[in-house]
Design a protein around this motif. Sequence first.
Motif, PDB file in Angstrom:
ATOM      1  N   VAL A  95       0.841  -1.201   0.000  1.00  0.00           N
ATOM      2  CA  VAL A  95       0.000   0.000   0.000  1.00  0.00           C
ATOM      3  C   VAL A  95       0.870   1.242   0.000  1.00  0.00           C
ATOM      4  O   VAL A  95       0.591   2.216  -0.706  1.00  0.00           O
ATOM      5  N   HIS A  99       0.279   4.006  -2.707  1.00  0.00           N
ATOM      6  CA  HIS A  99      -0.423   5.203  -2.243  1.00  0.00           C
ATOM      7  C   HIS A  99       0.497   6.235  -1.603  1.00  0.00           C
ATOM      8  O   HIS A  99       0.061   7.329  -1.306  1.00  0.00           O
ATOM      9  N   ILE A 102       0.178   5.309   4.653  1.00  0.00           N
ATOM     10  CA  ILE A 102      -0.484   4.160   5.268  1.00  0.00           C
ATOM     11  C   ILE A 102      -1.520   4.631   6.272  1.00  0.00           C
ATOM     12  O   ILE A 102      -1.909   3.898   7.174  1.00  0.00           O
ATOM     13  N   LEU A 104      -5.149   5.156   7.252  1.00  0.00           N
ATOM     14  CA  LEU A 104      -6.372   4.537   6.719  1.00  0.00           C
ATOM     15  C   LEU A 104      -7.321   5.582   6.133  1.00  0.00           C
ATOM     16  O   LEU A 104      -8.033   5.315   5.182  1.00  0.00           O
ATOM     17  N   LEU A 107      -6.823   6.244   2.443  1.00  0.00           N
ATOM     18  CA  LEU A 107      -7.057   5.180   1.469  1.00  0.00           C
ATOM     19  C   LEU A 107      -8.505   5.277   1.002  1.00  0.00           C
ATOM     20  O   LEU A 107      -9.403   4.754   1.645  1.00  0.00           O
ATOM     21  N   ASP A 108      -8.723   6.004  -0.076  1.00  0.00           N
ATOM     22  CA  ASP A 108     -10.119   6.164  -0.484  1.00  0.00           C
ATOM     23  C   ASP A 108     -10.285   5.818  -1.953  1.00  0.00           C
ATOM     24  O   ASP A 108     -11.029   6.461  -2.682  1.00  0.00           O
ATOM     25  N   GLU A 109      -9.535   4.816  -2.367  1.00  0.00           N
ATOM     26  CA  GLU A 109      -9.696   4.360  -3.752  1.00  0.00           C
ATOM     27  C   GLU A 109     -11.123   3.854  -3.978  1.00  0.00           C
ATOM     28  O   GLU A 109     -11.685   3.986  -5.039  1.00  0.00           O
ATOM     29  N   MET A 110     -11.672   3.237  -2.930  1.00  0.00           N
ATOM     30  CA  MET A 110     -13.003   2.640  -3.075  1.00  0.00           C
ATOM     31  C   MET A 110     -13.940   3.260  -2.052  1.00  0.00           C
ATOM     32  O   MET A 110     -13.697   3.215  -0.865  1.00  0.00           O
ATOM     33  N   ARG A 111     -14.972   3.856  -2.494  1.00  0.00           N
ATOM     34  CA  ARG A 111     -15.993   4.411  -1.612  1.00  0.00           C
ATOM     35  C   ARG A 111     -17.346   4.109  -2.216  1.00  0.00           C
ATOM     36  O   ARG A 111     -17.452   3.718  -3.366  1.00  0.00           O
ATOM     37  N   LEU A 112     -18.372   4.360  -1.450  1.00  0.00           N
ATOM     38  CA  LEU A 112     -19.731   4.075  -1.919  1.00  0.00           C
ATOM     39  C   LEU A 112     -20.039   4.719  -3.258  1.00  0.00           C
ATOM     40  O   LEU A 112     -19.816   5.885  -3.448  1.00  0.00           O
TER      41      LEU A 112
END
Lengths: 112, 540
Positions: A95, A99, A102, A104, A107-112
């Motif tokens: 990661v 990115h 580290i 958290l 880490l917003d590659e994937m969101r709703l």
Amino acid sequence: MNTVARLLAQGPDALANYLLLAGVLFALGIFAMVSRRNAVGILMGVELVLNAAGINFVAFARFNGHQLDGQVFALFIIVLAAAEAAVALALVLAVFQTHRSIELDELDEMRL
Amino acid sequence: MPEGFRDLLGQNIRHLWLIVPEVLVVFGFLVALVYDLILPEERRRTTGYICLIFIVGALWASVVEMGTYVNDAKHAYMEQRVVPAGPDAGAETRTVQVQREHEVLQSKPIFSGMVRHDAYGNFFRMVLLLGTAITLLVSMHAKELFGKNHGEFFLLVTATCLGGMFLSAASNLLMIYLSLEALSVISYAMAGYLRANRKSAEAGMKYVIYGAMASGIMIFGMSYLYGITGTLDLAEVADKFRGLEGEMATKASRGALVAVLAMVFAGLLYKIAAAPFHYWSPDVYEGAPTTATGFFSVVPKAAGFAVLVRVVAEFFPIGAGGGWDYHKLEKVFAALALLTMFIGNLAALGQSNAKRMLAYSSIAHAGYMLAGLSVLRDSSGPAAVLYYLVVYLFMNLGAFMVLVAMENVHGSCELKDLRGAARQQPLLGVALVIFLFSLTGLPPLAGFIGKYLIMVELAKEQNWAMVVFIGLNSVISLYYYMRLAKTVAIDAPTAEVGVAEPTPAIYRALAVGQVVALLLLFVYFEPIQRLCQQVVEPLR
């Protein structure tokens, strides 16, 4: 506080002392998991929780007629914690390489 | 060598014959590991065949074993025999009840009680091996996995399956912990398999962090279980625990016992991604390689249900009650099931990525299965869950396999890129629509029977609210499943994709096979359902 004082009065080598230590470690571990945003910090919290469980197992084994299975369980916890940490740190490294962070929260590659 | 030690050693070696499938998987893993190392980089795909051969061998061994159980059960149930009525009765006959020992069906503790050898474990072994075999075949042709490390992926899949097999047979707290960790730690590596891919690395890290938290809490709960019962054997722990619960006078001490049990259950519920322990799964499922996502949504989940049902059956003997009020647990499971269903289905509605949509849908399916566990009156509630798992294996792996095939061509799982994808791969497009119909629960597909059996059990309990909620959720899920089906099958493609290379023949064969399986499970659901029943029954 009364209970704690009573437990401490039983002398240094009483089951309650070990349980108290494990309980404190567990609480600290959970606190670290919840409050830290840094992946390595969270993993340190996990280590605390695992060690709390290990202390519990060894203490229970000792005060339950010197059983062996609790001791064995503690050994397995140590081994698996090491294996888990190895995989976790490898993934944290991956990661960091993709990115450059580290945290958290970042880490917003994937969101709703 | 001390006498006792030699006895133990001999016993353990003899017990190896009872876990032939596991032994085969271990050998397969080792052989494939060495084979992968000596192979030139561009031919590493063939490692998958080595794994596959051993997995299929193990599957065959467990099918043979299941055959002996079925045979035994048949004889055990054919108890009525026709015999002459008496020494001088002539042709007169009467029917007598012949008591037969369920020698084979009995659950035996092996390896000093670490695991149990029973039909229940074997049933899950078959489910896990089947899921693994399909995943291996799919991953051999998944483009995103190609590269010099392709062979390692098969090894990870095989090893995860091994962890699941032991988990579904485990009957000792230590063994449950060990096999759960084996299952999890290897899944973490699978999720982060595409190291250079931002999403995959992120998925792997999120998985490991949430997973480590859950297993830490579970192990802490287990340490207290060990402390208050003084043993690690699941059955003894449960017996003593129940005894203690009766003795506890104050509310506080009873609450402490419930808290300990809740910690252990939290770790297990995490594994099946039940709400409120599902936070990890959408991100992990979206980021992981698509093949791995399909695998995660079936194999670890099946293993998680296996151990969950076993633990529930030990602590709250199904049907018997055993002094413990299992109605409270039913209520807990019902509440969790409702929460899981609604969260899964409602969140899936707004997704624009097919993978993430199916991730939420698999959360919802865990909810349906948990609803089956909210009927603990007798073993038919858990049996319905087992049937659902078999159906779910085919339909969910099928849907993910089609996604892999389409991702091979279009390079993405975003809905906007999948528009009209069925034109390039008509057979797979049709298969996807069928899988989605089955996931919704429409007849004539097995998904319907799966939901129907669970609803029947709930209806027998007069739990009409749950029946209505499951129906309602099926309707909600129809919307997003059909949205995916419409995107793939009806919408016009946005960009012209050049001449696509042909779909691997194995994908087409698998698609047809899984559709046929879904139809067969619809038409001939009764034998499978009976098998599920027979398998769950010996769990006390």
